[in-house]
Structures are given as structure tokens and as C-alpha cells.
Design an enzyme around this catalytic site. Structure first.
Site, PDB file in Angstrom:
ATOM      1  N   GLY A 103      51.073 -17.314  24.064  1.00 19.95           N
ATOM      2  CA  GLY A 103      49.681 -17.239  24.038  1.00 19.95           C
ATOM      3  C   GLY A 103      48.957 -18.418  23.091  1.00 19.95           C
ATOM      4  NE  ARG A 166      51.408 -13.945  27.044  1.00 16.31           N
ATOM      5  CZ  ARG A 166      51.453 -13.917  25.534  1.00 16.31           C
ATOM      6  NH1 ARG A 166      52.881 -14.156  25.211  1.00 16.31           N
ATOM      7  NH2 ARG A 166      50.519 -13.957  24.882  1.00 16.31           N
ATOM      8  N   GLY A 167      56.905 -16.422  30.282  1.00 19.20           N
ATOM      9  CA  GLY A 167      57.696 -16.427  31.123  1.00 19.20           C
ATOM     10  C   GLY A 167      58.216 -17.762  31.872  1.00 19.20           C
ATOM     11  N   GLY A 193      59.704 -15.015  21.539  1.00 20.72           N
ATOM     12  CA  GLY A 193      60.375 -15.097  22.927  1.00 20.72           C
ATOM     13  C   GLY A 193      60.458 -16.289  23.474  1.00 20.72           C
ATOM     14  CB  ILE A 221      47.897 -15.645  16.332  1.00 22.08           C
ATOM     15  CG1 ILE A 221      46.514 -15.874  15.483  1.00 22.08           C
ATOM     16  CG2 ILE A 221      47.941 -14.566  16.949  1.00 22.08           C
ATOM     17  CD1 ILE A 221      45.292 -16.060  16.266  1.00 22.08           C
ATOM     18  CG  ASP A 222      50.087 -11.015  16.343  1.00 20.47           C
ATOM     19  OD1 ASP A 222      48.806 -11.252  15.973  1.00 20.47           O
ATOM     20  OD2 ASP A 222      50.781 -10.557  17.293  1.00 20.47           O
ATOM     21  CG  MET A 265      44.276 -11.425  18.169  1.00 12.69           C
ATOM     22  SD  MET A 265      44.879 -12.857  18.684  1.00 12.69           S
ATOM     23  CE  MET A 265      46.440 -12.473  20.078  1.00 12.69           C
ATOM     24  CE1 TYR A 378      43.030 -13.270  25.066  1.00 13.80           C
ATOM     25  CE2 TYR A 378      41.376 -11.338  25.221  1.00 13.80           C
ATOM     26  CZ  TYR A 378      42.759 -11.830  25.438  1.00 13.80           C
ATOM     27  OH  TYR A 378      43.596 -10.942  25.914  1.00 13.80           O
ATOM     28  NE  ARG A 381      44.624 -15.749  23.230  1.00 14.75           N
ATOM     29  CZ  ARG A 381      45.455 -15.438  23.904  1.00 14.75           C
ATOM     30  NH1 ARG A 381      46.833 -14.833  23.572  1.00 14.75           N
ATOM     31  NH2 ARG A 381      45.539 -15.537  25.228  1.00 14.75           N
TER      32      ARG A 381
END
EC number: 2.7.1.11
Length: 535
Positions: A103, A166-167, A193, A221-222, A265, A378, A381
């Protein structure tokens, strides 16, 4: 000092006297023999000519914890980041690449800019590629040539100029692409991840015996990455969250029995919500994933809302996106749904709790309310990083560049106790950092908002029984889950003499409890302390 291996090839453990333990990062010389070294180009760099002792001593380390008792061992250390006297690359031979995954986060473009400028201005490197679109960009998309001129102004924009996803992680294809393109330095910017994928890439590079440095810059961001003091973008996120909280406060204050609900978030960790609440001073209640709460009954959220509205005629509630997910009924969510990164898809807890509050007051007909729900997720971030994060991103990027040039690999750069370090991948990905609800920082929030802890009635009754002997130290920074909290009496939770503080350090603390009308539990430290923000 003797070295040993703990069973994972990327972890090197060095034991010294007095309990000293260095959790070292891998180096090219661990698996490639007879590598030549070269004088560091910084020796002739005009920017560094005025700096004294600008090369880091090879034995410099940084302790994971800075507070210790007089008889305690010296503990775990990490290798200090910074330029070394010798490097393992000629400047003209370096072919670097940068990739951003996961993200968005404030500061991504700043990190990209400073990696490019650091390689160019400090080491004379002129071949840097940007990988377009995350991990899958290694084998499915075009690359972008990055020069100081190209990246000159990108720090003023939010997002990432390289794109992200992602992924898409296919280790074999990624390492094949690295080999085919002749890349020998890979800078990977992402969360746990992403860095887990970076660790696998490093292992494959090592298995093939390639002289390719894999360096990570932890991004979330968390702020849920362990070991490091904080992640870049966190300060910017907390600052931007103030705008949403202020708007909610204005709305709530302007109407009779006004309620402002702000969702921030925090999928598994409530750091943004906690710090934004402490910074704002307009928040009446903060709800985070680590601290369970309930809605109805004595001591529940609804009772507290009624009490606060009677007192102040308005209130502001901040809730992290991962809070209260256990309160959803099974038909409202599919627990098996996940995104491409393997993260569980969450329901909109802010919208849900807003409806529940409205339904409660409509049903009880106790007082008319006006509720406004704000979701700035959103917006937060996607903003550019603020001044503090811009400085932090610069130092993180330069630390990663220094490490890669010095032959280190399989590491992330990160701030530990105010010093920049190289941290092995497995320490970064082993767990998630969480708010410890038996910690002094959470106690400071409770005392700031004067909200209840939302322990259930039975727990509150237990908390008012005669004091029990103090319990042992908490292990690490791991937050106890709800089952562990329920299995211990609140008096044990509240009477630990040696709690961990917000940096994971031990601090003596005595906590008093009293049974208020709203059955809240108030905590205070045994010494006046100001609220400190992390370095």
C-alpha cells in the site's frame, strides 16, 4: 568473540562478554570467497571532507534496549549503519534497482529520491533502474531509468512514481530478471509481507552464489514493524489525522448531543489512533484492535457515550480500522477473504459502529443525537511526507546505500534507539509490533481521554479486590491477546511493577484503581512524566 548460527542462514549471532549479543546481518564474504575491496569514494567527496570520523568503526553496534538494571546483561545489539572505509563495488560496476510494494505511505517518493541521489552524489553510481508496479514488475513490466534529475521533485508528491501492487511474487522469475539485467544492488521498499518476499529473494541469490546486495527499507503506515523506533510516514499520518479529528470535533460541538466518529488506519495495530488521540486532545474515546471493548451493559461503550454527552453535550470517537472486528456477526463478513498480500479483508467498523450508536439511541429514546462519520483513510496515506519524515527517509535511504556498498545484504535499515542500524530480515518479519494495553503509553491515553478501559464487569470487580503480589516482567513487546487478558485478573494486569514502556524498556510503575460511577479504570504513573513522541 565467537560466532554461531541459530539455524537460519541469514542470521549471524556473535556472543561477547557480559551477555553481549550481536544479531548481525549477512555479508558477501559469508558465501563468496576472495572478493576484492576498494577505497570508499567518500574519501574524496567534498561533502564529507568537513566531517570528522565519517567512517563507521567495524565494531560499532547499537543496543536494542537502552534501559537496563545494574546487574542485567548487555543484551541484543545490531550493527550500526554508515559508510565503511572499504567497499565491495566499483562505482562504474554498480547497476542498482528500486522497487516499491504494498500500500501507499507518505515518504515513498522521498526514499526513492534519496536512494538515487545517495548512490549518485556519494558513490558516483549512474545506473539505477526503477521497477514498475511492485514485484511483478521484475518480469512483466517496463523499467524506468532513474537519475537525480528525474527524481529531483518527486518528494513533493504523494504515492510512488514507480507504481506499486500487492502479491505477484515469483522468486525464480524475479532472480532470473535480476541476473538477466545485470543488477547487483536491489533496494526493496515495503512492509512485512514485502520484506518477507525480500528475504526469500536474498536466500535464492545466496543459493546461486550471486554478488547481489538485497537491501530493504521497512514501510508501513501502521507503524507495526518490530525492533525499529518507528516507520517512515507515521509522523505524517498522525499529523494528517488531526485534520479529520478536528473536523469531527467541529461537527460534534456544533450540534446538540453531537457525536463525531473518525476511522483511522490500523489493521492490527492501533498506533496511529493512539498517537493521533494523544496529539489531538479533542478525542473522548479511542478504540484500537489490541484493546477489546463491548457495546451494551454496564461499563460498555453505549453507557460511556451517554455519560459523556450528559457532561459535555458532544464527543469525538476515534476507532482504528481493525478494532471491534470480533463484534461483527458471522453473516456480515467472510473471515476467509484476503487481499493479494494475504491480509484479511476487514469490514468498515467505523460505519458499523456509527449505525449501532444511532440504533441504540433511537431505540432507548434517551436523548436525540447527531452523528457524523469521517473516514480519511486514503487521504492520509496518499499525502506527501512532512518535514520530519523527509529527514527520516533521507537517512534510511542513505543507510541502505552505505550498507549495500559495504557488501552487506539480506538486511533492512532502521532506526533503533535513535541510531541507524542494519537489521536482519528475520527480525523484521518475525512478528507485528502492537500497542501493549498493559503499557504506560496506553495508560497515558486512558488518563488523557478519561475513558474506561472497557474491561467487563467481572474484571472490574476483580480489579477492586485487595492487591496481589506484583507479577513478572512482560516478555518482549508482544501485546497479550484477549484470551490472555481474560485469563489474568485485572489486578495482576494493573499491578505489574516493571511494565514495558512505549519503547519496550522496563520502567517501575504502580497503578491504582478505583471504582467510578462509569466503572472506568484510571491509571497513573508513580512519577510525573511528559508524553514523549518516538524519535
Amino acid at each position: 568473540m565467537a560466532s554461531s548460527n541459530n539455524g537460519e542462514s541469514q542470521m549471524k549471532i556473535v556472543h561477547g562478554e557480559g551477555g553481549y549479543i550481536l544479531e548481525d546481518v549477512p555479508h558477501f564474504t559469508d558465501y563468496i570467497s576472495n572478493l576484492p575491496t576498494y577505497p570508499n569514494p567518500l574519501r574524496s567527496n567534498p561533502a564529507y571532507s568537513v566531517a570528522k570520523q565519517y567512517f563507521v568503526n567495524m565494531d560499532d553496534t547499537v543496543p536494542e534496549k537502552v534501559v537496563a538494571h545494574k546487574d542485567s546483561p548487555r543484551g541484543v545489539h545490531f550493527r550500526r549503519a554508515g559508510p565503511r572505509q572499504k567497499v565491495y563495488f566499483k562505482s562504474d560496476d554498480v547497476h542498482a534497482c528500486i522497487v516499491t510494494c504494498g500500500g501507499l505511505c507518505p515518504g515513498l517518493n522521498t526514499v526513492i529520491r534519496e536512494i538515487v541521489c545517495g548512490l549518485s552524489y556519494m558513490y558516483g553510481v549512474n545506473k539505477v533502474l526503477g521497477i514498475d508496479g511492485g514485484y511483478r514488475g521484475f518480469y512483466s513490466k517496463n523499467t524506468v531509468t532513474l537519475t537525480p534529475k528525474v527524481v529531483n521533485d518527486i518528494h513533493k508528491r504523494g504515492g510512488t512514481i514507480l507504481g506499486t501492487s500487492r502479491g505477484g511474487h515469483d522468486t525464480g522469475k524475479i532472480v532470473d530478471s535480476i541476473q538477466d539485467r545485470g543488477i547487483n544492488q536491489v533496494y526493496i521498499i515495503g512492509g512485512d509481507g514485502t520484506l518477507r518476499g525480500a528475504s526469500v529473494i536474498y536466500e535464492e541469490v545466496k543459493r546461486r552464489g550471486l554478488k547481489v546486495a538485497i537491501a530493504g527499507i521497512p514501510k508501513t503506515i501502521d507503524n507495526d514493524i518490530p525492533v525499529i523506533d518507528k516507520s517512515f510516514g507515521f509522523d505524517s499520518a498522525v499529523e494528517e489525522a488531526q485534520r479529520a479529528i478536528n473536523a469531527a470535533h467541529v461537527e460534534a460541538e456544533s450540534f446538540e448531543n453531537g457525536i463525531g466518529v473518525v476511522k483511522l488506519m490500523g489493521r492490527y495495530s492501533g498506533f496511529i489512533a493512539m498517537h493521533a488521540t494523544l496529539a489531538s486532545r479533542d478525542v473522548d474515546c479511542c478504540l484500537i484492535p489490541e484493546s477489546p471493548f463491548y457495546l451494551e451493559g454496564k461499563g460498555g461503550l453505549f453507557e460511556f457515550i451517554e455519560k459523556r454527552l450528559r457532561e459535555n453535550e458532544h464527543m469525538v470517537i476515534v476507532i482504528a480500522e481493525g478494532a471491534g472486528q470480533d463484534l461483527f456477526t458471522e453473516h456480515m463478513q467472510d473471515m476467509n477473504q484476503k487481499d493479494a498480500s494475504g491480509n484479511k479483508l476487514l469490514q468498515d467498523v467505523g460505519l458499523w459502529i456509527s449505525h449501532r450508536i444511532k440504533d441504540h439511541f433511537a431505540k432507548t429514546d434517551k436523548m436525540p443525537i447527531t452523528l457524523k462519520y469521517i473516514d480519511p483513510t486514503y487521504m492520509i496515506r496518499a499525502i506527501p511526507s512532512n518535514a520530519s519524515d523527509n529527514v527520516y527517509c533521507t537517512l534510511l535511504a542513505q543507510s541502505a546505500v552505505h550498507g549495500a556498498m559495504a557488501g552487506y545484504t539480506g538486511f533492512t535499515s532502521g532506526l533503533v534507539n535513535g541510531r541507524h542500524t542494519h537489521i536482519p530480515f528475520n527480525r523484521i518479519i518475525e512478528r507485528q509490533n502492537k500497542v501493549v494495553i498493559t503499557d504506560r503509553m496506553w495508560a497515558r491515553l486512558l488518563s488523557s481521554t478519561n475513558q474506561p478501559s472497557f474491561l467487563n464487569v467481572k474484571d472490574i470487580e476483580e480489579a477492586n479486590k485487595p492487591e496481589q503480589p506484583p507479577t513478572q516482567l512482560l516478555e518482549g513487546n508482544k501485546c497479550k491477546n484477549i484470551d490472555e487478558v481474560k485469563s489474568e485478573s485485572p489486578s495482576q494486569l494493573l499491578e505489574e511493577d516493571n511494565l514495558k514502556d512505549e519503547s519496550g524498556n522496563n520502567a517501575d510503575q504502580s497503578i491504582e484503581t478505583e471504582n467510578n460511577a462509569d466503572q472506568s479504570i484510571e491509571t497513573e504513573n508513580n512519577a510525573d512524566q511528559s508524553i514523549e513522541t518516538e524519535n
